[in-house]
Structures are given as C-alpha cells and as structure tokens.
Design a protein around this motif. Sequence first.
Motif, PDB file in Angstrom:
ATOM      1  N   ASP A  20       0.804  -1.223   0.000  1.00 34.09           N
ATOM      2  CA  ASP A  20       0.000   0.000   0.000  1.00 34.09           C
ATOM      3  C   ASP A  20       0.835   1.269   0.000  1.00 34.09           C
ATOM      4  N   GLY A  21       2.179   1.188   0.120  1.00 36.54           N
ATOM      5  CA  GLY A  21       3.038   2.368   0.127  1.00 36.54           C
ATOM      6  C   GLY A  21       3.869   2.452  -1.135  1.00 36.54           C
ATOM      7  N   ASN A  22       4.100   3.662  -1.592  1.00 32.83           N
ATOM      8  CA  ASN A  22       4.915   3.870  -2.772  1.00 32.83           C
ATOM      9  C   ASN A  22       6.383   3.787  -2.359  1.00 32.83           C
ATOM     10  N   PRO A  23       7.205   2.981  -3.011  1.00 32.95           N
ATOM     11  CA  PRO A  23       8.608   2.859  -2.619  1.00 32.95           C
ATOM     12  C   PRO A  23       9.362   4.182  -2.698  1.00 32.95           C
ATOM     13  N   VAL A  26       8.611   6.114   0.462  1.00 34.40           N
ATOM     14  CA  VAL A  26       9.320   5.538   1.606  1.00 34.40           C
ATOM     15  C   VAL A  26      10.791   5.951   1.570  1.00 34.40           C
ATOM     16  N   LEU A  27      11.400   5.881   0.397  1.00 39.72           N
ATOM     17  CA  LEU A  27      12.804   6.272   0.273  1.00 39.72           C
ATOM     18  C   LEU A  27      13.000   7.762   0.531  1.00 39.72           C
ATOM     19  N   GLU A  28      12.093   8.579   0.047  1.00 44.62           N
ATOM     20  CA  GLU A  28      12.188  10.022   0.293  1.00 44.62           C
ATOM     21  C   GLU A  28      12.047  10.329   1.774  1.00 44.62           C
ATOM     22  N   LEU A  31      15.232   9.399   3.390  1.00 41.18           N
ATOM     23  CA  LEU A  31      16.227  10.403   3.022  1.00 41.18           C
ATOM     24  C   LEU A  31      16.083  11.652   3.882  1.00 41.18           C
ATOM     25  N   ARG A  32      14.842  12.107   4.069  1.00 44.22           N
ATOM     26  CA  ARG A  32      14.611  13.292   4.907  1.00 44.22           C
ATOM     27  C   ARG A  32      15.054  13.047   6.351  1.00 44.22           C
ATOM     28  N   LYS A  33      14.775  11.860   6.860  1.00 46.16           N
ATOM     29  CA  LYS A  33      15.189  11.525   8.221  1.00 46.16           C
ATOM     30  C   LYS A  33      16.715  11.542   8.341  1.00 46.16           C
ATOM     31  N   LEU A  34      17.384  10.939   7.369  1.00 44.60           N
ATOM     32  CA  LEU A  34      18.847  10.899   7.401  1.00 44.60           C
ATOM     33  C   LEU A  34      19.450  12.286   7.236  1.00 44.60           C
TER      34      LEU A  34
END
Length: 110
Positions: A20-23, A26-28, A31-34
Amino acid sequence: MSDNDSPRGSGEDPGPFSADGNPVDVLESDLRKLQSERDTLFEQLARVQADFRNAQKRLEADNQLAIQFANSKLITSLLPVIDYFERALTADPCNVDVNMMLKGHQIINY
C-alpha cells in the motif's frame, strides 16, 4: 498464483516496499530523516568545535596572565637590589670606606 506461492511467503515483514506504500515515498521519507540527522550532527560538531576554540583561547589568556604575574613578582623582588646598586654608584669614590662597600654588597647578595 496463490498466496502461498508468493516470493515472500505468509507472515514475513513486507519491508519498506509494502503493497500500500509507494517505494519512492518511503525512500524520500528515509532520506529526509537521514538528512535531518546529518544536520543535527553537523550542528553538534560546530558547537563542539566552537567550545574547543573558546577553551583554547581561555587557556592561552590564562597562560599570559600567569606569565605577567610571574614577571611582576620577579621585577618587584629585584627593585630593592637595583636601589642598592644605584646608591652604591652615587657614592663619592674618594670617601668610600671599603668595609662599608663590602657590607653593601653583602646586603645586596642576601
């Protein structure tokens, strides 16, 4: 293909690529967290570097004060000796008693 034939099998963690989530989303998000964590670490590094530079400056200033204090004590202790030498130089060489001159030098040495 049935549910049992899926490559993941039943009961396994779907991981970052859930159905149900777009990969990309999720990667973005990761990335924002990192990037946020990186920015926080860089800010901490900048603060630590500034603290270190300030500590170096304080230590250098303290050393300069210690040197000035030591020099002032030395000069203060030498002033009476210089005064005695000046008195000896102002004495008339014709009227100098050798015993008095010896006594004056002994006073200066001690």
